[in-house]
Write a protein that holds these residues in place. Structure first.
Motif, mmCIF file in Angstrom:
data_model
loop_
_atom_site.group_PDB
_atom_site.id
_atom_site.type_symbol
_atom_site.label_atom_id
_atom_site.label_comp_id
_atom_site.label_asym_id
_atom_site.label_seq_id
_atom_site.Cartn_x
_atom_site.Cartn_y
_atom_site.Cartn_z
ATOM 1 N N HIS A 156 -16.772 33.624 -3.435
ATOM 2 C CA HIS A 156 -16.668 32.446 -2.562
ATOM 3 C C HIS A 156 -15.241 32.210 -2.088
ATOM 4 N N GLY A 157 -14.312 33.111 -2.444
ATOM 5 C CA GLY A 157 -12.930 32.979 -2.001
ATOM 6 C C GLY A 157 -12.192 31.810 -2.638
ATOM 7 N N LEU A 158 -12.602 31.426 -3.832
ATOM 8 C CA LEU A 158 -12.010 30.281 -4.512
ATOM 9 C C LEU A 158 -10.800 30.700 -5.351
ATOM 10 N N SER A 159 -9.898 29.758 -5.577
ATOM 11 C CA SER A 159 -8.812 29.992 -6.524
ATOM 12 C C SER A 159 -9.427 30.063 -7.924
ATOM 13 N N ILE A 160 -8.654 30.528 -8.906
ATOM 14 C CA ILE A 160 -9.185 30.631 -10.267
ATOM 15 C C ILE A 160 -9.622 29.261 -10.799
ATOM 16 N N PRO A 161 -8.831 28.193 -10.654
ATOM 17 C CA PRO A 161 -9.315 26.882 -11.125
ATOM 18 C C PRO A 161 -10.583 26.417 -10.385
ATOM 19 N N GLU A 162 -10.656 26.667 -9.076
ATOM 20 C CA GLU A 162 -11.859 26.291 -8.319
ATOM 21 C C GLU A 162 -13.065 27.119 -8.764
ATOM 22 N N MET A 163 -12.818 28.396 -9.032
ATOM 23 C CA MET A 163 -13.874 29.289 -9.504
ATOM 24 C C MET A 163 -14.407 28.801 -10.848
ATOM 25 N N ALA A 164 -13.503 28.405 -11.749
ATOM 26 C CA ALA A 164 -13.902 27.901 -13.063
ATOM 27 C C ALA A 164 -14.718 26.621 -12.914
ATOM 28 N N LEU A 165 -14.276 25.725 -12.051
ATOM 29 C CA LEU A 165 -14.997 24.465 -11.832
ATOM 30 C C LEU A 165 -16.371 24.730 -11.223
ATOM 31 N N TYR A 166 -16.430 25.629 -10.253
ATOM 32 C CA TYR A 166 -17.698 25.984 -9.612
ATOM 33 C C TYR A 166 -18.699 26.501 -10.646
ATOM 34 N N ALA A 167 -18.243 27.417 -11.490
ATOM 35 C CA ALA A 167 -19.128 28.007 -12.504
ATOM 36 C C ALA A 167 -19.513 26.985 -13.569
ATOM 37 N N ALA A 168 -18.586 26.113 -13.947
ATOM 38 C CA ALA A 168 -18.857 25.128 -14.996
ATOM 39 C C ALA A 168 -19.827 24.050 -14.529
ATOM 40 N N GLN A 169 -19.752 23.679 -13.275
ATOM 41 C CA GLN A 169 -20.587 22.586 -12.768
ATOM 42 C C GLN A 169 -21.970 23.037 -12.331
ATOM 43 N N LYS A 170 -22.119 24.303 -12.054
ATOM 44 C CA LYS A 170 -23.393 24.806 -11.537
ATOM 45 C C LYS A 170 -24.264 25.266 -12.699
ATOM 46 N N PRO A 171 -25.373 24.569 -12.971
ATOM 47 C CA PRO A 171 -26.239 25.003 -14.069
ATOM 48 C C PRO A 171 -26.801 26.398 -13.781
ATOM 49 N N HIS A 172 -26.884 27.193 -14.811
ATOM 50 C CA HIS A 172 -27.367 28.552 -14.583
ATOM 51 C C HIS A 172 -28.862 28.647 -14.896
ATOM 52 N N LYS A 173 -29.488 29.550 -14.168
ATOM 53 C CA LYS A 173 -30.901 29.844 -14.370
ATOM 54 C C LYS A 173 -31.064 31.356 -14.494
ATOM 55 N N ILE A 174 -30.064 31.997 -15.086
ATOM 56 C CA ILE A 174 -30.063 33.449 -15.211
ATOM 57 C C ILE A 174 -30.830 33.817 -16.481
ATOM 58 N N ARG A 175 -31.967 34.451 -16.301
ATOM 59 C CA ARG A 175 -32.806 34.820 -17.444
ATOM 60 C C ARG A 175 -32.233 36.037 -18.165
ATOM 61 N N TYR A 176 -32.606 36.165 -19.422
ATOM 62 C CA TYR A 176 -32.217 37.350 -20.182
ATOM 63 C C TYR A 176 -32.760 38.588 -19.483
ATOM 64 N N GLY A 177 -31.917 39.599 -19.327
ATOM 65 C CA GLY A 177 -32.324 40.839 -18.681
ATOM 66 C C GLY A 177 -32.399 40.767 -17.170
ATOM 67 N N GLU A 178 -32.009 39.638 -16.587
ATOM 68 C CA GLU A 178 -32.110 39.466 -15.130
ATOM 69 C C GLU A 178 -30.988 40.201 -14.407
ATOM 70 N N LEU A 179 -31.289 40.629 -13.188
ATOM 71 C CA LEU A 179 -30.344 41.320 -12.319
ATOM 72 C C LEU A 179 -29.989 40.425 -11.141
ATOM 73 N N LEU A 180 -28.710 40.332 -10.841
ATOM 74 C CA LEU A 180 -28.211 39.636 -9.664
ATOM 75 C C LEU A 180 -27.338 40.639 -8.907
ATOM 76 N N VAL A 181 -27.610 40.837 -7.623
ATOM 77 C CA VAL A 181 -26.811 41.774 -6.826
ATOM 78 C C VAL A 181 -25.892 40.974 -5.913
ATOM 79 N N VAL A 182 -24.600 41.309 -5.972
ATOM 80 C CA VAL A 182 -23.589 40.634 -5.176
ATOM 81 C C VAL A 182 -22.904 41.673 -4.305
ATOM 82 N N ASP A 183 -22.739 41.375 -3.025
ATOM 83 C CA ASP A 183 -22.000 42.260 -2.130
ATOM 84 C C ASP A 183 -20.558 41.788 -2.060
ATOM 85 N N CYS A 184 -19.667 42.666 -2.462
ATOM 86 C CA CYS A 184 -18.235 42.324 -2.470
ATOM 87 C C CYS A 184 -17.580 42.853 -1.198
#
Length: 184
Positions: A156-184
């Motif tokens: 998302h082009g965020l700074s490290i503190p913004e990235m940490a806040l984004y990840a901390a505030q967003k509840p995850h719904k990532i199941r065990y064994g789940e795959l997420l594909v990201v295009d960098c």
């Protein structure tokens, strides 16, 4: 680059237990189920990176040869957050005041004297920045929900503190064994 982010299979641990860096095993049937669902969708001959924790490394080892991947790279920067003296305690056993303190400062607080989300974000960002210099088409990363959230936040082009806040505030719904594909 296509980044294939895989959460480890369900570890052997009691429900309602706080764990991050605890090195937990995975039941054979959980490992087999994750492997069966991932093999048809993961790219062959890709670079393979993994958290060194058993719940990730067991899946990594079981996939590497079948996918024809070069020797996997185990990287400490991909490990889950360290919860200090909260590790392997039930959430009910952790003082409510401490949990509330973390809720007030999701980015900077160090639960149980372990790592803060900001510290984890710094090491995950360092891994991701190094990975992008490799100039490969596909990379597979087997790691943890927290690490996946931070790796996804990198895009998302965020700074490290913004990235940490984004990840901390967003509840995850990532199941065990789940795959997420990201295009960098």
């Amino acid at each position: 680059m296509h980044l294939y982010l895989v959460r480890h299979p369900r570890p052997i641990v009691a429900a309602n237990t706080c764990y991050g860096r605890a090195d937990l095993a995975v039941a054979a049937e959980e490992l087999a189920a994750a492997r069966a669902s991932l093999l048809p969708v993961l790219p062959k001959n890709a670079l393979l990176f993994s958290s060194p924790l058993r719940r990730c490394s067991e899946l990594t080892e079981s996939l590497a040869q079948t996918l024809g991947c070069p020797t996997p790279t185990y990287d400490e920067r991909l490990a889950e957050m360290h919860f200090g003296d909260w590790e392997m305690r039930t959430w009910d056993d952790i003082p409510r005041a401490a949990v509330n303190a973390w809720a007030r400062d999701m980015v900077g607080y160090q639960p149980g004297g372990g790592e803060s989300v900001l510290q984890v974000a710094q090491r995950v960002r360092a891994f991701r920045d190094e990975l992008t210099t490799l100039n490969v088409e596909h990379a597979i990363v087997i790691c943890h929900a927290g690490t996946i959230r931070l790796l996804a936040a990198c895009e998302h082009g965020l700074s490290i503190p913004e990235m940490a806040l984004y990840a901390a505030q967003k509840p995850h719904k990532i199941r065990y064994g789940e795959l997420l594909v990201v295009d960098c």
